[in-house]
Design a protein around this motif. Structure first.
Motif, PDB file in Angstrom:
ATOM      1  N   GLY A 294      -0.582  13.329  -6.010  1.00 25.76           N
ATOM      2  CA  GLY A 294      -1.235  13.660  -4.734  1.00 25.76           C
ATOM      3  C   GLY A 294      -2.091  12.489  -4.293  1.00 25.76           C
ATOM      4  O   GLY A 294      -2.614  11.737  -5.119  1.00 25.76           O
ATOM      5  N   ARG A 295      -2.263  12.375  -2.958  1.00 26.62           N
ATOM      6  CA  ARG A 295      -2.968  11.209  -2.418  1.00 26.62           C
ATOM      7  C   ARG A 295      -4.387  11.095  -2.989  1.00 26.62           C
ATOM      8  O   ARG A 295      -5.066  12.103  -3.172  1.00 26.62           O
ATOM      9  CB  ARG A 295      -3.007  11.283  -0.875  1.00 26.62           C
ATOM     10  CG  ARG A 295      -1.648  11.261  -0.231  1.00 26.62           C
ATOM     11  CD  ARG A 295      -0.799  10.054  -0.625  1.00 26.62           C
ATOM     12  NE  ARG A 295      -1.425   8.775  -0.451  1.00 26.62           N
ATOM     13  CZ  ARG A 295      -1.373   8.060   0.674  1.00 26.62           C
ATOM     14  NH1 ARG A 295      -0.709   8.514   1.709  1.00 26.62           N
ATOM     15  NH2 ARG A 295      -1.947   6.874   0.749  1.00 26.62           N
ATOM     16  N   GLY A 296      -4.757   9.863  -3.305  1.00 22.17           N
ATOM     17  CA  GLY A 296      -6.070   9.635  -3.925  1.00 22.17           C
ATOM     18  C   GLY A 296      -6.072   9.933  -5.425  1.00 22.17           C
ATOM     19  O   GLY A 296      -7.114   9.954  -6.064  1.00 22.17           O
TER      20      GLY A 296
ATOM     21  N   GLY B 231       3.983   1.141  -5.893  1.00 25.49           N
ATOM     22  CA  GLY B 231       2.770   0.444  -5.433  1.00 25.49           C
ATOM     23  C   GLY B 231       1.831   0.145  -6.596  1.00 25.49           C
ATOM     24  O   GLY B 231       1.322  -0.979  -6.735  1.00 25.49           O
ATOM     25  N   GLU B 232       1.625   1.120  -7.439  1.00 20.23           N
ATOM     26  CA  GLU B 232       0.694   0.967  -8.569  1.00 20.23           C
ATOM     27  C   GLU B 232       1.280   0.001  -9.608  1.00 20.23           C
ATOM     28  O   GLU B 232       0.553  -0.752 -10.268  1.00 20.23           O
ATOM     29  CB  GLU B 232       0.407   2.340  -9.198  1.00 20.23           C
ATOM     30  CG  GLU B 232      -0.745   3.125  -8.574  1.00 20.23           C
ATOM     31  CD  GLU B 232      -0.547   3.584  -7.141  1.00 20.23           C
ATOM     32  OE1 GLU B 232       0.608   3.568  -6.671  1.00 20.23           O
ATOM     33  OE2 GLU B 232      -1.539   3.944  -6.487  1.00 20.23           O
ATOM     34  N   LEU B 233       2.602   0.026  -9.734  1.00 18.19           N
ATOM     35  CA  LEU B 233       3.262  -0.859 -10.700  1.00 18.19           C
ATOM     36  C   LEU B 233       3.072  -2.328 -10.303  1.00 18.19           C
ATOM     37  O   LEU B 233       2.819  -3.198 -11.148  1.00 18.19           O
ATOM     38  CB  LEU B 233       4.757  -0.488 -10.749  1.00 18.19           C
ATOM     39  CG  LEU B 233       5.529  -0.865 -11.987  1.00 18.19           C
ATOM     40  CD1 LEU B 233       4.800  -0.450 -13.246  1.00 18.19           C
ATOM     41  CD2 LEU B 233       6.914  -0.202 -11.946  1.00 18.19           C
TER      42      LEU B 233
ATOM     43  N   ALA C 141       0.852  -1.204   0.000  1.00 18.25           N
ATOM     44  CA  ALA C 141       0.000   0.000   0.000  1.00 18.25           C
ATOM     45  C   ALA C 141       0.882   1.247   0.000  1.00 18.25           C
ATOM     46  O   ALA C 141       2.024   1.217   0.475  1.00 18.25           O
ATOM     47  CB  ALA C 141      -0.899  -0.004   1.230  1.00 18.25           C
ATOM     48  N   THR C 142       0.350   2.340  -0.515  1.00 16.72           N
ATOM     49  CA  THR C 142       1.108   3.597  -0.582  1.00 16.72           C
ATOM     50  C   THR C 142       1.610   4.006   0.809  1.00 16.72           C
ATOM     51  O   THR C 142       2.771   4.399   0.969  1.00 16.72           O
ATOM     52  CB  THR C 142       0.222   4.701  -1.188  1.00 16.72           C
ATOM     53  OG1 THR C 142      -0.269   4.223  -2.436  1.00 16.72           O
ATOM     54  CG2 THR C 142       0.989   5.993  -1.411  1.00 16.72           C
ATOM     55  N   ASP C 143       0.745   3.893   1.819  1.00 16.52           N
ATOM     56  CA  ASP C 143       1.163   4.282   3.175  1.00 16.52           C
ATOM     57  C   ASP C 143       2.282   3.384   3.693  1.00 16.52           C
ATOM     58  O   ASP C 143       3.152   3.840   4.435  1.00 16.52           O
ATOM     59  CB  ASP C 143      -0.030   4.216   4.143  1.00 16.52           C
ATOM     60  CG  ASP C 143      -0.926   5.425   3.969  1.00 16.52           C
ATOM     61  OD1 ASP C 143      -0.395   6.549   3.973  1.00 16.52           O
ATOM     62  OD2 ASP C 143      -2.148   5.254   3.812  1.00 16.52           O
TER      63      ASP C 143
HETATM   64  N1  ASP Z   1      -2.266   4.805  -4.060  1.00 20.78           N
HETATM   65  C1  ASP Z   1      -2.460   6.247  -3.992  1.00 20.78           C
HETATM   66  C2  ASP Z   1      -2.888   6.667  -2.600  1.00 20.78           C
HETATM   67  O1  ASP Z   1      -3.057   5.829  -1.731  1.00 20.78           O
HETATM   68  C3  ASP Z   1      -3.409   6.742  -5.034  1.00 20.78           C
HETATM   69  C4  ASP Z   1      -4.859   6.272  -4.884  1.00 20.78           C
HETATM   70  O2  ASP Z   1      -5.168   5.357  -4.127  1.00 20.78           O
HETATM   71  O3  ASP Z   1      -5.696   6.841  -5.564  1.00 20.78           O
HETATM   72  O4  ASP Z   1      -3.037   7.835  -2.350  1.00 20.78           O
END
Ligand code: ASP
Ligand code: ADP
Ligand code: MG
Length: 405
Positions: A154-156, A78-80, A51-53
């Motif tokens: 940016g997050r999200g 993470g996305e990769l 996870a990103t965190d």
């Molecule tokens: N993985 C990234 C995040 O946690 C992007 C996303 O989830 O949209 O912020």
């Protein structure tokens, strides 16, 4: 042949079982003959390995000593990982696919590492792969500068990747798959009887997202609105169609516009209220205070300017810096930490009398003091103590009948 963008969030990809649900939605649209661009987030939430965190945590242990450019390199992993795992799953189902990083997909950004803005999307490579009959998987939340540097949005930000791709590719629809049944009348983690909305306008959800409803990134909505691409926010774990987001006029034309005074509630926690009173008559207090905040990058909200002084809020993280600056200016601010901002949102409240009266009655009947309030033609904001938040949200939700279909 229609082109659909499907975006899958972290919880939708966190384990093998949830990825089976993801597959189900991809296979359904693929078998229906649609061209598919799939945008993925990093798997899982904080504490889960990729996870990103969790990636951020790896460097937080070293006192955050990683420069912004390298931090984006780390976060992009993470996305990769998600995209590669999804590609292997599609292969096992006999669905040919190709995985692209944001840069490889042609998503160009400026060089604001950590909060980059998309400047352009070069769609040639995606079109080429789609014309070869491939499902195109794109890593969300990231792009590339014109110098070839990897950036994050940016997050999200995977939501933003999805709607920006939808706009660039003129998609029929962008489906945002997540862990709830659509856009609800309030955050279900705080209001147990929050109800899914079948449709909302871009403006309504933009307002909710800007005021803290994390279900979709506000920038993602802005991009979809500008391009007029419909968005559906829906659950990975069910077959429900979720919430349709489009122009109010399009909803009216389809006969599915809901004329409601209040659409939903949103909230932001960890807010500090600051008050600065001028005992020496009108002077340049207002200018001094807001200039000091601006020059130190402190974002201010909930601003009330009066002849006698100012009240405003900052986020918890900026509290100490803000107080220090006010002391430097010779002010002794009144500080109230641990506040929450609750937003009551509805496109139909414009000119409708009595909305504030319902808010005041609901909160006072629950013994919740309002510390500050403000309004626009589509939103009323109240500042309350964070310890009253759950009670306040539930009381307002009931008072506006948001639990009723
Ligand atoms: N993985 C990234 C995040 O946690 C992007 C996303 O989830 O949209 O912020
Ligand atoms: P994803 O990983 O799929 O992007 P997010 O955690 O970013 O998921 O967004 C989904 C979460 O948003 C939900 O689990 C829910 O708790 C939260 N949320 C906040 N406000 C709302 C709302 N009004 N409607 C639906 N979900 C909301
Ligand atoms: Mg999200």
């Amino acid at each position: 042949m229609d082109l659909i963008v499907q975006k899958f969030g972290g919880t939708s990809l966190s384990d093998d079982q949830s990825r089976r649900h993801v597959l189900r939605h991809i296979i359904r649209e693929h078998e229906a003959g649609n061209s598919l661009v799939i945008v993925v987030s990093a798997m899982g939430r904080s504490g889960e390995p990729y996870a990103t965190d969790s990636l951020l945590h790896l460097v937080q242990l070293n006192g955050n000593s990683l420069p912004a450019r390298e931090r984006d390199l780390l976060l992009s992993c993470g996305e990769l990982i998600s995209a590669s795992v999804l590609c292997s799953l599609l292969n096992t189902e006999g669905i040919p696919s190709v995985t692209l990083t944001g840069g490889q997909a042609g998503i160009l950004t400026d060089d604001r590492f950590g909060s980059a803005r998309i400047t352009e999307i070069k769609t040639e490579r995606i079109h080429k792969h789609l014309s070869e009959g491939l499902v195109v998987i794109v890593t969300g939340f990231q792009g590339m500068t014109s110098e070839g540097e990897i950036t994050t949005l940016g997050r999200g930000g995977s939501d933003t990747s999805a709607t920006a791709l939808g706009a660039a590719l003129s998609a029929k629809v962008v489906d945002i798959y997540t862990d709830v049944d659509g856009i609800l009348t309030a955050d279900p983690r705080w209001v147990s009887n929050a109800r899914p909305l079948s449709s909302v306008s871009y403006e309504e959800i933009c307002n909710m997202a800007q005021n803290g409803a994390k279900v979709i990134h506000p920038r993602a909505v802005e991009i979809a609105m500008k391009a007029g691409i419909p968005v559906r926010v829906r659950s990975t774990f069910s077959d429900s169609e979720g919430t349709l987001v489009t122009h109010a006029q399009a909803l009216r034309n389809q006969g599915i516009w809901h004329d409601r005074t209040v659409t939903g509630l949103a909230h932001v926690r960890h807010v500090t209220q600051l008050g600065v009173v001028n005992h020496n008559g009108p002077a340049d207090l207002q200018l001094k205070v807001f200039r000091a905040m601006a020059s130190h990058g402190i974002s201010v909200d909930f601003i009330n300017v009066m002849p006698t002084g100012v009240h405003y809020t900052v986020s918890e993280n900026d509290t100490h810096k803000a107080i220090h600056l006010l002391h430097e200016l010779g002010f002794e601010p009144h500080v109230r930490e641990g506040c929450a901002k609750v937003s009551v949102i509805g496109g139909g409240m414009n000119g409708e009398p009595g909305v504030m009266a319902i808010i005041v009655e609901a909160l006072s009947d629950s013994g919740i003091p309002i510390l500050q309030s403000a309004d626009s033609n589509t939103t009323i904001w109240v500042l309350i103590s964070e310890e009253d938040l759950a009670k306040a949200l539930q009381a307002l939700h009931t008072a506006f009948g948001l639990h009723l279909a």
